[in-house]
Design an enzyme around this catalytic site. Structure first.
Site, PDB file in Angstrom:
ATOM      1  CD  GLU A   1     -18.595  83.927 139.789  1.00  0.00           C
ATOM      2  OE1 GLU A   1     -19.388  84.152 140.722  1.00  0.00           O
ATOM      3  OE2 GLU A   1     -17.915  84.823 139.229  1.00  0.00           O
TER       4      GLU A   1
ATOM      5  CD  GLU B   1     -14.092  85.920 142.378  1.00  0.00           C
ATOM      6  OE1 GLU B   1     -14.666  85.785 141.281  1.00  0.00           O
ATOM      7  OE2 GLU B   1     -13.763  84.943 143.093  1.00  0.00           O
TER       8      GLU B   1
END
Length: 300
Positions: A119, A144
Site C-alpha cells: 500500500e 489481509e
C-alpha cells in the site's frame, strides 16, 4: 523522550540523476521491515525533511529479503478500537505525503511487498521491481482477507488501478497475493530491473524519463487509483460480475464497499470505509480466530 530520527537521505548532486532522493527503510535488530507506529513516525519525519532541491523520490528497503513485510499485526491486535482507528488514520496521512511530493516518485521493490508494504509502495507513481537476491520468487499483494480482515491504507482502491481490475479486486477480496512472476505478467510493475544491483539505477532512469513528460498531476490522491479519470470506467465495468462471483464473506463485502466508496464518493471516502471495516473485522469471531491461528502457525 528521544527525538524521532529520520532515515538517512541519499541524493545525487550532479549528473543526469541530480536531485533524486533515495530513502532506504530499515529496522535495526530486525531482518525484515515491518510497518509499525515507530517506523511510520520515522517515514513522516523523513518526508518532511526532503529539500526543495529534490527532483525525484525513491522509496527503498535496506532489507535484502523483503521490501516491507506488512503491518505489525501484534500491535494492531493490542490496540483498542479508537486507538486502531487513530493509528490507521495516521498511516493514511503519512502515506499521503508521498502522493503530495511535487516530482516523480518510485517504490523500489526488491522482495516481498505485502499488505501495508504494498500500500505505501502504491502511493508512489511507479512500482519498479527486481528479482530477489536469493533468486527465489517473492509475493506481492494484499493478504489481509486471508485473515478475515481487509486493507486499511488504500489498497482496495490502488491495486485495481495498476492491473486487471477484476483480478485485483478478487485477489484482494480473498487475500491472494501474486508471485513476482505473476506480478510481471499482470503488468503490475512499471519497470523491471534485470538484477538486484540494477534496481536503484532503473528507478532513477524511470524518474528521468518521467520528468521529461512534465510534472506529475497532484490532486490530493495517489496518481494511480480507481477514481482517476483513465481508470474509473474499467473498474466500474468490472463490479457487476464480481458481485456474483466473490465469496460471501465479511472481508469480500468490505473490499467491495471500499471500492464502491472510492468510485462514488472519492479517495477519502474509500479510506474511511477501509478504516472502519478493518477496525470492525478484527474484532469479529471470524477475524479473531483467523488472526490467532496465524500467530499460532508463525510461532511453531
Amino acid at each position: 523522550m528521544n527525538p524521532i530520527q529520520p532515515f538517512p537521505i541519499e541524493m545525487d548532486s550532479d549528473g543526469p540523476f541530480a536531485g533524486i532522493v533515495v530513502v532506504r527503510l530499515e529496522q535495526p535488530g530486525s531482518p525484515v521491515v515491518v510497518l509499525d507506529f515507530a517506523l511510520i513516525q520515522r517515514i513522516e519525519a523523513t518526508l518532511r525533511t526532503i529539500r526543495g532541491s529534490a527532483t525525484g523520490f525513491i522509496l527503498a528497503s535496506a532489507s535484502p529479503r523483503v521490501f516491507i513485510a506488512g503491518a505489525d499485526l501484534k500491535s494492531i491486535q493490542a490496540m483498542t478500537d479508537p486507538e486502531l482507528d487513530a493509528y490507521l488514520a495516521y498511516g493514511q496521512r503519512v502515506f499521503g505525503l508521498i502522493s503530495d511530493l511535487p516530482f516523480p516518485t518510485v517504490a523500489a521493490i526488491n522482495g516481498a511487498a505485502l499488505g501495508g508494504g504494498l500500500e505505501i509502495a502504491m502511493h508512489c507513481d511507479a512500482l519498479v521491481a527486481a528479482p530477489s537476491a536469493s533468486g527465489k520468487p517473492y509475493p506481492v499483494g494484499l493478504p489481509e482477507a486471508g485473515l478475515s480482515i481487509c486493507p486499511g491504507w488504500g489498497g482496495t482502491n490502488l491495486l485495481p488501478a495498476r492491473m486487471d481490475p477484476a483480478d485485483a479486486i478478487t485477489r484482494t477480496a480473498v487475500g491472494k497475493p501474486l508471485t513476482y512472476d505473476e506480478a510481471i505478467a499482470a503488468q503490475l510493475f512499471d519497470a523491471v530491473a534485470q538484477t538486484p544491483e540494477s534496481l536503484i539505477p532503473t528507478c532513477k532512469q524511470w524518474i528521468v524519463a518521467q520528468r521529461a513528460k512534465g510534472l506529475p498531476d497532484r490532486s490530493g490522491a495517489p496518481s494511480r487509483w480507481i477514481g482517476h479519470h483513465d481508470r474509473k470506467a474499467r473498474v466500474t465495468a468490472a463490479i457487476p460480475a464480481l458481485r456474483e462471483t466473490l465469496p460471501a464473506t465479511d472481508s469480500a463485502r468490505a473490499v467491495l464497499a471500499a471500492v464502491a466508496a472510492g468510485l462514488e464518493s472519492g479517495w477519502q471516502a474509500a479510506l474511511d470505509v477501509e478504516r472502519k471495516e478493518l477496525v470492525r473485522l478484527r474484532s469479529t469471531p471470524t477475524g479473531k480466530a483467523a488472526i490467532e491461528a496465524f500467530f499460532a502457525k508463525t510461532q511453531k
